[in-house]
Every structure is written in C-alpha cells, then in structure tokens.
Write an enzyme that holds these catalytic residues in place. Structure first.
Site, PDB file in Angstrom:
ATOM      1  N   GLU A 157       0.817  -1.224   0.000  1.00 25.10           N
ATOM      2  CA  GLU A 157       0.000   0.000   0.000  1.00 25.10           C
ATOM      3  C   GLU A 157       0.845   1.266   0.000  1.00 25.10           C
ATOM      4  OE1 GLU A 157      -2.772  -0.530   3.215  1.00 25.10           O
ATOM      5  OE2 GLU A 157      -3.607  -2.343   2.327  1.00 25.10           O
ATOM      6  N   ASP A 290     -12.215  -9.893  -1.815  1.00 24.00           N
ATOM      7  CA  ASP A 290     -13.585  -9.987  -1.311  1.00 24.00           C
ATOM      8  C   ASP A 290     -14.442  -9.041  -2.136  1.00 24.00           C
ATOM      9  OD1 ASP A 290     -12.838  -7.518  -0.050  1.00 24.00           O
ATOM     10  OD2 ASP A 290     -12.556  -8.510   1.877  1.00 24.00           O
TER      11      ASP A 290
HETATM   12  O1  G3I Z   1      -6.255  -8.779  18.445  1.00 22.25           O
HETATM   13  C1  G3I Z   1      -6.803  -7.561  18.960  1.00 22.25           C
HETATM   14  C2  G3I Z   1      -7.660  -7.839  20.164  1.00 22.25           C
HETATM   15  O2  G3I Z   1      -6.854  -8.365  21.194  1.00 22.25           O
HETATM   16  C3  G3I Z   1      -8.311  -6.537  20.587  1.00 22.25           C
HETATM   17  O3  G3I Z   1      -9.205  -6.814  21.615  1.00 22.25           O
HETATM   18  C4  G3I Z   1      -9.077  -5.928  19.459  1.00 22.25           C
HETATM   19  C5  G3I Z   1      -9.691  -4.583  19.841  1.00 22.25           C
HETATM   20  O4  G3I Z   1      -9.954  -3.776  18.724  1.00 22.25           O
HETATM   21  O5  G3I Z   1      -8.211  -5.716  18.352  1.00 22.25           O
HETATM   22  C6  G3I Z   1      -7.630  -6.918  17.869  1.00 22.25           C
HETATM   23  O6  G3I Z   1      -6.776  -6.602  16.787  1.00 22.25           O
HETATM   24  C7  G3I Z   1      -7.417  -6.280  15.574  1.00 22.25           C
HETATM   25  C8  G3I Z   1      -6.849  -7.207  14.511  1.00 22.25           C
HETATM   26  O7  G3I Z   1      -7.363  -6.847  13.254  1.00 22.25           O
HETATM   27  C9  G3I Z   1      -7.176  -8.667  14.765  1.00 22.25           C
HETATM   28  O8  G3I Z   1      -8.531  -8.868  14.685  1.00 22.25           O
HETATM   29  C10 G3I Z   1      -7.121  -4.841  15.231  1.00 22.25           C
HETATM   30  O9  G3I Z   1      -7.764  -3.976  16.154  1.00 22.25           O
HETATM   31  C11 G3I Z   1      -7.589  -4.540  13.862  1.00 22.25           C
HETATM   32  O10 G3I Z   1      -7.155  -3.236  13.491  1.00 22.25           O
HETATM   33  C12 G3I Z   1      -7.013  -5.523  12.884  1.00 22.25           C
HETATM   34  O11 G3I Z   1      -7.535  -5.257  11.603  1.00 22.25           O
HETATM   35  C13 G3I Z   1      -6.834  -5.816  10.551  1.00 22.25           C
HETATM   36  C14 G3I Z   1      -6.483  -4.724   9.557  1.00 22.25           C
HETATM   37  O12 G3I Z   1      -5.804  -5.288   8.448  1.00 22.25           O
HETATM   38  C15 G3I Z   1      -5.593  -3.672  10.190  1.00 22.25           C
HETATM   39  O13 G3I Z   1      -5.165  -2.751   9.245  1.00 22.25           O
HETATM   40  C16 G3I Z   1      -7.698  -6.850   9.865  1.00 22.25           C
HETATM   41  O14 G3I Z   1      -7.898  -7.958  10.732  1.00 22.25           O
HETATM   42  C17 G3I Z   1      -7.024  -7.336   8.586  1.00 22.25           C
HETATM   43  O15 G3I Z   1      -7.931  -8.110   7.839  1.00 22.25           O
HETATM   44  C18 G3I Z   1      -6.634  -6.152   7.734  1.00 22.25           C
HETATM   45  O16 G3I Z   1      -5.943  -6.626   6.606  1.00 22.25           O
HETATM   46  C19 G3I Z   1      -5.580  -5.642   5.641  1.00 22.25           C
HETATM   47  C20 G3I Z   1      -4.329  -6.119   4.953  1.00 22.25           C
HETATM   48  O17 G3I Z   1      -3.316  -6.347   5.892  1.00 22.25           O
HETATM   49  C21 G3I Z   1      -3.853  -5.104   3.924  1.00 22.25           C
HETATM   50  N1  G3I Z   1      -4.901  -4.782   2.990  1.00 22.25           N
HETATM   51  C22 G3I Z   1      -6.138  -4.387   3.573  1.00 22.25           C
HETATM   52  C23 G3I Z   1      -6.642  -5.422   4.577  1.00 22.25           C
HETATM   53  C24 G3I Z   1      -7.967  -5.025   5.102  1.00 22.25           C
HETATM   54  O18 G3I Z   1      -7.881  -3.826   5.835  1.00 22.25           O
END
Ligand code: G3I
Length: 484
Positions: A157, A290
C-alpha cells in the site's frame, strides 16, 4: 526440502486424477497425467488443475479443517505484520502465531504468502524507523522462514488514496527524496523506500539461495479505469514502479477488495490490466479478494456470485495470473463482515457454502481461456497468411460504450528481429489515452507504437504483446508491422 512434499498428494481426501499439485521449492506446478476427468469438488483442486493457487487469509485461532480442505495457499491475516513481529531495531519477536500458520500450511501442502514487510500501517515498534532498520527487519524476517515463504509482500500500500497516482506522504514514504525535482523517485540521485526495500529483499533472497518471490501489493489498482471511465492513476503509478524496478520485483498483488468506492469497483478492463502487468514478466495475484454482496452500479454487473465469476475468469484468462487469495473464510469473520463479501457464511468452523462459492468453483473447473472474450478479436491477418520474414500484428479489442482496450500481438516472421514498429490509423474521434509495453507516438489519426527495451528482440515465430486504451470507437484497426 521435506521429502513428503515431493510426493504425489491427495489433497484433503480428494484425489487429483488428472493433475498433481506439487510444492517444488515454493512453487506450484501442475503435471497433467491423463485425460480430463470430472469436475473437482474443492477450490484448491480445481485451481491446481487450472495451474494457479487458491488461498485464504488465516489466523491461528481459525485453523479449522476447511482451511486445508478448500485452499492451497495461506496468507497470515495479521500475524506477520511488523506490529506483531518487529522490534524497534529490526529484530523479531512474538513469532509464535506466524510459526503456527507456516507449520499448518506445510502440513496441509499449502503455499505461504508473507504479509508484510514495509507498510505505513500496523508498523508497531518499527514506526518511524530508518531505511537501515527496515533493511535489518527485512533480512531477519525473510531469513526466519526462508523458502517456506513462497511469496513475500515486501512493500504494501505505497500509493495514496483517491486515484491521485502519488506515493503516500507518511512514513516510510516520507523518507523519499526527488533530487532533481522531476516528479518521480526513479532517478539515480533520488531516495525511494520502495526501491531500497526491494534491493535489500532481493539481496537476502539471493544470498540465501531462496526460492521466495518478492511482491508489491496494493488496492484500487485492479482496473485500467475507475468509475466513469476515468484512467486508474493508481494502477498506472504501480505499473511504472514495477516496470522501473522489474529486476527486483517478481510479483504484483492486486488486493481486489471490491466495494462501492468509485475507485474500488469491478471494471470491464480488469483482465486487460492484469495482462499489462503480466506482460512485464511478473506474476499477478488477486491477493486479498472480497466482493461486497450489494456491490451496485459497477461496470460489469451486480450479483455477488456473478461478480466473483467474472473476477476469477479475468485471472484465469491471463497465464501469469498465478493465484487468487480470498481475505478470510466466512462473512461473519471478515474484516468487513457487514458487506458479506466472502464465499462462506457461518463461523467458528461451521461454514456453509454460498452461491459465490459455487460460482468460483465452477469457473475454476472450466480452466484457463474457457470463455471467448466479450468482443470477438479483430484479426488483421487471416489465419492462412504464411509467415513473413519481418513481423505481423493482430489486434484484439475489449470495447464498451465510449472506450476500449486494445491488445496488440506482434509476431516475428521467419527470421529473428531486433525491434518492431506497429502503425495504426484510428477512426476520426478516437484518442489513445494510455499505452503499455510500447513507446507511442501520437494519440489520434495515425499512431505509431514501437518496442521498449525488453520486448524488441523476438526469435522467428515468437510473439510479444503491448496494449493501449482509448476513448471513442476502435473500428477498422489494421495494424502494419515493420521489423528492424
Ligand atoms: O487482536 C486484537 C484484540 O486483542 C483486541 O481486543 C481488538 C480490539 O480492537 O483488536 C484486535 O486486533 C485487531 C486485529 O485486526 C485482529 O482482529 C485490530 O484492532 C484490527 O485493526 C485488525 O484489523 C486488521 C487490519 O488489516 C488492520 O489494518 C484486519 O484484521 C485485517 O484483515 C486487515 O488486513 C488488511 C491487509 O493487511 C492489507 N490490505 C487491507 C486489509 C484489510 O484492511
């Protein structure tokens, strides 16, 4: 290499009678062993038969049987990101989740995509680090898993939102310097975090004798155009990066998160855009697919299953589109659960196949080039024309109201050639807006296209392709090819 990986495999209980998926030094190969058989019943088996991987984003707490049954590639959704595994000095920490995923992939005969090394987001302790520290992290991360990672997203990105075509301006891209002020970071005196990160990654791969391929990954880069036919400047900027740093970049990930953002829709020219990157010689992946189930007003139709079918078909029709990864198993467990963009409903190991699943499986089972292009190719040379000593050219068109993408195939005649020029006369009112894999002179009337540095030399009978996009109609195009 683990000798078990060399063995002919049964994939999650499903035998592959006509094609055998092998993991050889991190690459998927498909060996035909007999006549076509009945349709495959899992995504991974159908994909393997067509010669590509079909993967899923995964987390350690969701390694349900379906992961190994349906998919033959795995991308850690969050567990290999710097905020999980990097220390502030570029060392590694907390690699347990990543290790679990890599081990699960190996024991289920799946490829792994490492995700991701250099990213402005989820940088954790690396936030604000120097290039030297990034390089340390790149070396540590690549060497930790070696060739067990088939593909690494080295840079993720890097480009700005809103179709500006510019690099992001926050760290790490804030380290970039345009020394001569010409508007790019490609010159010898410039500083470019993309270039320097890929150079480092390539050094590590080569020094270790690894088979790992190095990818650049981004979103809103999928089509040649965005809503309304506006050129996709973000895709064009990515193309320029890959062309410029081709010697370090092996693969390109189009994230393919399709939704109603005007820059994130599915356009008719998706396949043409995949093709132009493939023409640079890199593998192309749909790396985080997706599709919103209520995607509307897009160019190629509504209906989630049908949209999945079209996207999968666009990849299948390009030989170097070598893999598709969906960004999660089920809607309820997706990062965008409200959009219901995935192939399964249900959750926690109890999943139900959606219509989109069946459409994808059916399309994969058709294999590559199963359907003719929507517009029949316009061919200037009748098939009976004998080969000539110079070169010949044919044009294939993908047209829509008000515009088109042309793919031109240049074929050497009975002798090798060192360069070529293709002249085309456009109808009145037609304008070329964009071209790739060729140098172009003119935009209207009689337009010339000549080879670029890497596609001028062709052996007798060998061909290369270039493309261009235009507004207006593309009727009556008769290419004239001259060889040098
Ligand atoms: O694991 C913690 C948990 O302990 C906590 O309680 C909770 C509270 O918000 O957060 C949890 O972590 C989250 C993590 O996903 C696991 O679920 C984060 O807040 C959350 O920000 C994170 O989001 C991820 C996101 O990237 C962050 O930018 C998504 O799962 C993930 O699917 C997403 O993936 C990205 C790719 O890396 C790059 N391209 C876009 C794609 C979608 O945004």
């Amino acid at each position: 290499m683990n000798s078990s990986l060399r063995q002919r495999k049964k994939v999650a209980g499903v035998a592959l009678p006509t094609a055998v998926l092998l993991l050889v030094a991190g690459a998927v190969t498909v060996q035909s062993t007999g006549p076509a058989a009945a349709a495959e019943t899992t995504l991974r088996a159908a994909a393997a038969k067509a010669g590509l991987f079909f993967g899923v984003a995964a987390s350690p707490n969701r390694l349900h049987p379906i992961v190994g049954q349906e998919f033959n590639q795995l991308t850690p959704e969050n567990d290999m990101k710097p905020d999980r595994i990097a220390t502030s000095s570029g060392g590694l920490q907390n690699t347990g989740g990543a290790d679990t995923l890599v081990n699960h992939a190996r024991s289920n005969n799946m490829l792994v995509r490492g995700h991701t090394l250099v990213w402005h987001s989820q940088a954790g302790a690396l936030q604000g680090a120097s290039q030297a520290t990034l390089n340390t992290f790149i070396g540590n991360a690549i060497n930790r898993w070696g060739s067990r990672i088939a593909y690494w997203d080295v840079v993720n990105e890097a480009l700005e939102d809103n179709n500006t075509g510019r690099r992001r301006n926050q760290w790490p891209h804030s380290m970039n310097r345009d020394a001569n002020g010409d508007g790019d970071f490609f010159d010898a005196g410039d500083t470019d975090v993309i270039r320097d990160s890929f150079i480092r990654a390539k050094q590590v791969v080569q020094a270790g004798g690894l088979t790992t391929k190095l990818c650049i990954n981004d979103y809103d880069v999928e089509g040649l155009t965005v809503r309304g036919g506006t050129p996709n400047r973000k895709a064009n900027a990515l193309y320029d990066i890959v062309r410029t740093y081709r010697q370090y970049i092996d693969c390109v990930g189009f994230q393919a998160h399709f939704n109603d953002n005007p820059n994130s829709i599915i356009t008719n020219d998706l396949q043409a855009n995949i093709q132009r990157f493939a023409d640079l010689g890199v593998e192309v992946h749909l790396s985080e697919l997706d599709i919103d189930d209520d995607l509307s007003n897009n160019d190629i139709g509504a209906g989630q299953a049908e949209n999945y079918r079209k996207v999968v078909r666009a990849c299948l029709n390009v030989a170097k589109c070598t893999g598709i990864t969906v960004w999660g198993i089920s809607d309820s467990e997706s990062w965008r659960s409200s959009e219901r963009g995935l192939l399964f409903s249900g959750g926690n190991g109890n999943y139900q196949k959606k219509a989109a699943y069946h459409a994808v499986l059916d399309e994969l089972n058709k294999g590559r080039s199963a359907t003719p292009p929507t517009t029949p190719p316009v061919t200037s040379d009748p098939p009976t024309t004998p080969p000539t000593a110079g070169c010949s050219a044919t044009v294939s068109l993908n047209s829509w109201t008000g515009g088109f993408v042309a793919t031109v195939r240049v074929t050497a005649g009975t002798s090798p050639i060192n360069g070529w020029n293709v002249q085309l006369t456009l109808p009145s009112g037609t304008t070329v807006t964009n071209a790739w894999s060729a140098n172009r002179t003119g935009t209207t009337g009689t337009v010339q296209f000549s080879n670029v540095s890497y596609n001028g030399s062709l052996n007798a009978g060998q061909y290369t392709e270039f493309g261009f996009q235009g507004t207006g109609a593309a009727t009556g195009l008769t290419p004239v090819c001259t060889a040098s």
